[in-house]
Design a protein around this motif. Structure first.
Motif, mmCIF file in Angstrom:
data_model
loop_
_atom_site.group_PDB
_atom_site.id
_atom_site.type_symbol
_atom_site.label_atom_id
_atom_site.label_comp_id
_atom_site.label_asym_id
_atom_site.label_seq_id
_atom_site.Cartn_x
_atom_site.Cartn_y
_atom_site.Cartn_z
ATOM 1 N N GLN A 155 -35.296 -60.570 31.668
ATOM 2 C CA GLN A 155 -36.186 -59.823 32.412
ATOM 3 C C GLN A 155 -35.419 -58.780 33.100
ATOM 4 O O GLN A 155 -34.527 -58.931 33.683
ATOM 5 C CB GLN A 155 -37.092 -60.451 33.577
ATOM 6 N N TRP A 156 -35.644 -57.472 33.048
ATOM 7 C CA TRP A 156 -35.313 -56.231 33.751
ATOM 8 C C TRP A 156 -36.277 -55.631 34.620
ATOM 9 O O TRP A 156 -37.395 -55.295 34.164
ATOM 10 C CB TRP A 156 -34.610 -55.284 32.565
ATOM 11 N N THR A 157 -35.693 -55.028 35.657
ATOM 12 C CA THR A 157 -36.692 -54.363 36.443
ATOM 13 C C THR A 157 -36.634 -52.909 36.247
ATOM 14 O O THR A 157 -35.716 -52.180 35.781
ATOM 15 C CB THR A 157 -36.029 -54.444 38.185
ATOM 16 N N ILE A 158 -37.960 -52.416 36.429
ATOM 17 C CA ILE A 158 -38.070 -50.949 36.031
ATOM 18 C C ILE A 158 -38.076 -50.243 37.436
ATOM 19 O O ILE A 158 -38.822 -50.390 38.356
ATOM 20 C CB ILE A 158 -39.497 -50.743 35.203
ATOM 21 N N PHE A 182 -48.553 -54.125 29.783
ATOM 22 C CA PHE A 182 -49.769 -54.530 30.890
ATOM 23 C C PHE A 182 -49.608 -53.244 31.795
ATOM 24 O O PHE A 182 -48.884 -53.003 32.529
ATOM 25 C CB PHE A 182 -49.383 -55.893 31.777
ATOM 26 N N TYR A 183 -51.010 -52.407 31.814
ATOM 27 C CA TYR A 183 -51.343 -51.366 32.753
ATOM 28 C C TYR A 183 -52.057 -51.961 33.863
ATOM 29 O O TYR A 183 -52.825 -53.070 33.863
ATOM 30 C CB TYR A 183 -52.191 -50.310 31.900
ATOM 31 N N VAL A 185 -42.863 -57.892 26.759
ATOM 32 C CA VAL A 185 -44.061 -57.548 27.449
ATOM 33 C C VAL A 185 -43.493 -56.573 28.731
ATOM 34 O O VAL A 185 -42.563 -56.647 29.438
ATOM 35 C CB VAL A 185 -44.684 -58.805 28.552
ATOM 36 N N LEU A 186 -44.251 -55.337 28.476
ATOM 37 C CA LEU A 186 -43.624 -54.151 29.412
ATOM 38 C C LEU A 186 -44.862 -54.161 30.530
ATOM 39 O O LEU A 186 -46.085 -53.728 30.376
ATOM 40 C CB LEU A 186 -43.824 -52.751 28.559
ATOM 41 N N ASP A 187 -44.577 -54.805 31.538
ATOM 42 C CA ASP A 187 -45.337 -54.746 32.671
ATOM 43 C C ASP A 187 -45.493 -53.784 33.742
ATOM 44 O O ASP A 187 -44.369 -53.645 34.606
ATOM 45 C CB ASP A 187 -45.080 -56.236 33.344
ATOM 46 N N SER A 241 -39.735 -57.585 30.224
ATOM 47 C CA SER A 241 -39.311 -58.961 29.750
ATOM 48 C C SER A 241 -39.241 -59.331 28.182
ATOM 49 O O SER A 241 -40.115 -58.782 27.524
ATOM 50 C CB SER A 241 -40.052 -60.080 30.502
ATOM 51 N N LEU A 242 -38.285 -60.111 27.756
ATOM 52 C CA LEU A 242 -38.076 -60.608 26.572
ATOM 53 C C LEU A 242 -38.549 -62.035 26.625
ATOM 54 O O LEU A 242 -38.058 -62.894 27.455
ATOM 55 C CB LEU A 242 -36.906 -60.296 26.169
ATOM 56 N N ARG A 243 -39.528 -62.413 25.726
ATOM 57 C CA ARG A 243 -39.998 -63.836 25.945
ATOM 58 C C ARG A 243 -40.188 -64.323 24.506
ATOM 59 O O ARG A 243 -39.962 -63.887 23.362
ATOM 60 C CB ARG A 243 -41.643 -63.682 26.374
#
Lengths: 215, 205
Positions: B64-67, B203-204, B45-47, B54-56
């Motif tokens: 989860q990685w912070t952008i 998720f935009y 999910v690219l939030d 995050s990889l789910r």
């Protein structure tokens, strides 16, 4: 001198064309939201109430919350070679392991090829074995440069898989290792090697059916 | 005068305040994620709202990685499952080929050469379906990576818009999203963890 002028003029025209092209490209590429018809409508349509949507959202959230395991499960980070034994969201144990090396072995003659990756996705413990015996597959002999034996007995090797093994399908196991100094490195042929103490804890906690997540 | 300034400040603050996603948007997100979560495959999910990726699996966040920042060109992707078709990097890691009998012959001199996390690139592109290009790069820390950053600047601000123009002429969809991550390790971990074929959602806000 004339040639120089022509060259400079050509370069100037080319540069101007490039700028015009970039401007057109910028206008066309400017970030834009989805067209209205593809977005969910901002207001509920006829026959749909906001309350019904919110009720559906709650139902969907309950379905989402029901999916992850609530009890014991295993999560393996194959990149950092770490195994997490979890209960719900709580981490009970964190262990340094060894996962697949990603190397390729081709059979001389080019008939078969093996890629030694640890598989990724959701699995579950299918078997639990104590004092496992390694039944060496064909690739193990080919890797050593030896002939593949015809008799099953010649494939058996004791004591190399540690005290316990948990199978999660397709010939992949979480098992022990003699090469404890290599834990933390990606050195295996796809299986997950764990140190003795951590393996015992994982073996005791997990049962057949326990979920295993690998990424 | 002070009252006017205060009023102006409140209006600006109210406008700048993050809006909660609408129930209909939440509904769509939940439906799409539920359809991915039901399968045993991992998904991402690219939030862009929460600024994380995050990889789910089964609705559970595995990693989860912070952008740090996001930029984009072209049309916003639709809220539907997208697939990573191909991963591409200038210095893509290569798998080692095992020579039969090599380890036995070398004995103690044999050195292991496996594909590990540190071998993964920190600047790369994921090609997704529906004409979506996801550019990942890490925040530069060293001199060489800062120099590399200049190259990326030209690619992103000069080449990518031109590429979009090409797609527009061919009447094909094109979206380019640049994701800047905090560190090299995060970028390497994402390259490692995301396989070709992994599905995901955007998720935009």
């Amino acid at each position: 001198m004339k040639k120089k002028k022509i060259l400079l003029l050509s370069l100037a025209i080319a540069f101007a064309l490039f700028i015009v092209l970039e401007i057109i490209a910028y206008v066309l590429a400017w970030p834009r939201r989805l067209p209205e018809e593809l977005l969910p409508p901002e207001k509920p349509g006829r026959g749909t109430s906001l309350a019904r949507v919110e009720a559906e959202n709650m139902s969907l959230q309950r379905k989402m919350q029901a999916l992850p395991p609530k009890g014991i499960h295993i999560v393996i980070d194959s990149g950092r070679n770490i195994l997490y034994l979890k209960k719900g969201t709580e981490t009970i144990l964190q262990a340094v392991v060894s996962c697949g090396s990603g190397s390729i072995l081709e059979e001389p003659g080019g008939k078969r090829k093996w890629i030694f990756d640890t598989p990724r996705g959701e699995f579950y413990v299918k078997s639990k074995i104590t004092d496992p015996t390694w039944v060496k597959p064909d690739w193990a002999f080919i890797e050593e440069g030896k002939d593949v034996p015809k008799k099953q007995q010649d494939r058996l090797e004791e004591g190399v898989l540690g005290d316990f093994a948990l199978g999660f399908g397709d010939g992949y196991f979480i098992h022990g290792t003699l090469y404890t100094r290599l834990l933390g490195r990606s050195v295996t042929h796809g299986c997950v090697r764990v140190g003795d103490k951590d393996l015992k804890a994982v073996y005791k906690a997990a049962s057949v059916g326990t979920k295993v997540y690998i990424y | 005068m002070l009252r006017s300034l205060l009023l102006a400040f409140c209006i600006i603050a109210a406008c700048a305040a993050e809006e909660e996603p609408s129930p209909l948007k939440i509904n769509r997100r939940l439906k799409e994620e539920l359809s991915l979560a039901k399968s045993p495959e991992l998904y991402f999910v690219l939030d862009l709202e929460g600024k994380n990726i995050s990889l789910r699996s089964k609705g559970m966040v595995l990693q989860q990685w912070t952008i740090e920042s996001v930029h984009s060109w072209g049309q916003q992707p639709a809220l539907e499952a997208l697939t990573v078709i191909k991963k591409s990097a200038l210095f893509a890691p290569k798998r080692k080929k095992i020579t039969p009998g090599e380890a036995e012959q070398q004995g103690d001199k044999f050195e292991l050469d496996a594909l590990e996390l540190k071998d993964m690139p920190s600047s790369y592109v994921f090609y997704l379906d529906k004409g979506i290009y996801l550019y990942f790069r890490a925040k530069p820390k060293r001199f060489l990576s800062r120099v590399g950053n200049i190259g990326h600047f030209f690619v992103w601000y000069l080449w990518v818009p031109l590429r979009n123009l090409g797609f527009e002429v061919k009447k094909k969809p094109f979206t380019a999203i640049e994701v800047k991550l905090g560190g090299k390790e995060d970028a390497q971990a994402i390259y490692w963890s995301f396989s070709e074929g992994t599905k995901g959602l955007f998720f935009y806000p």
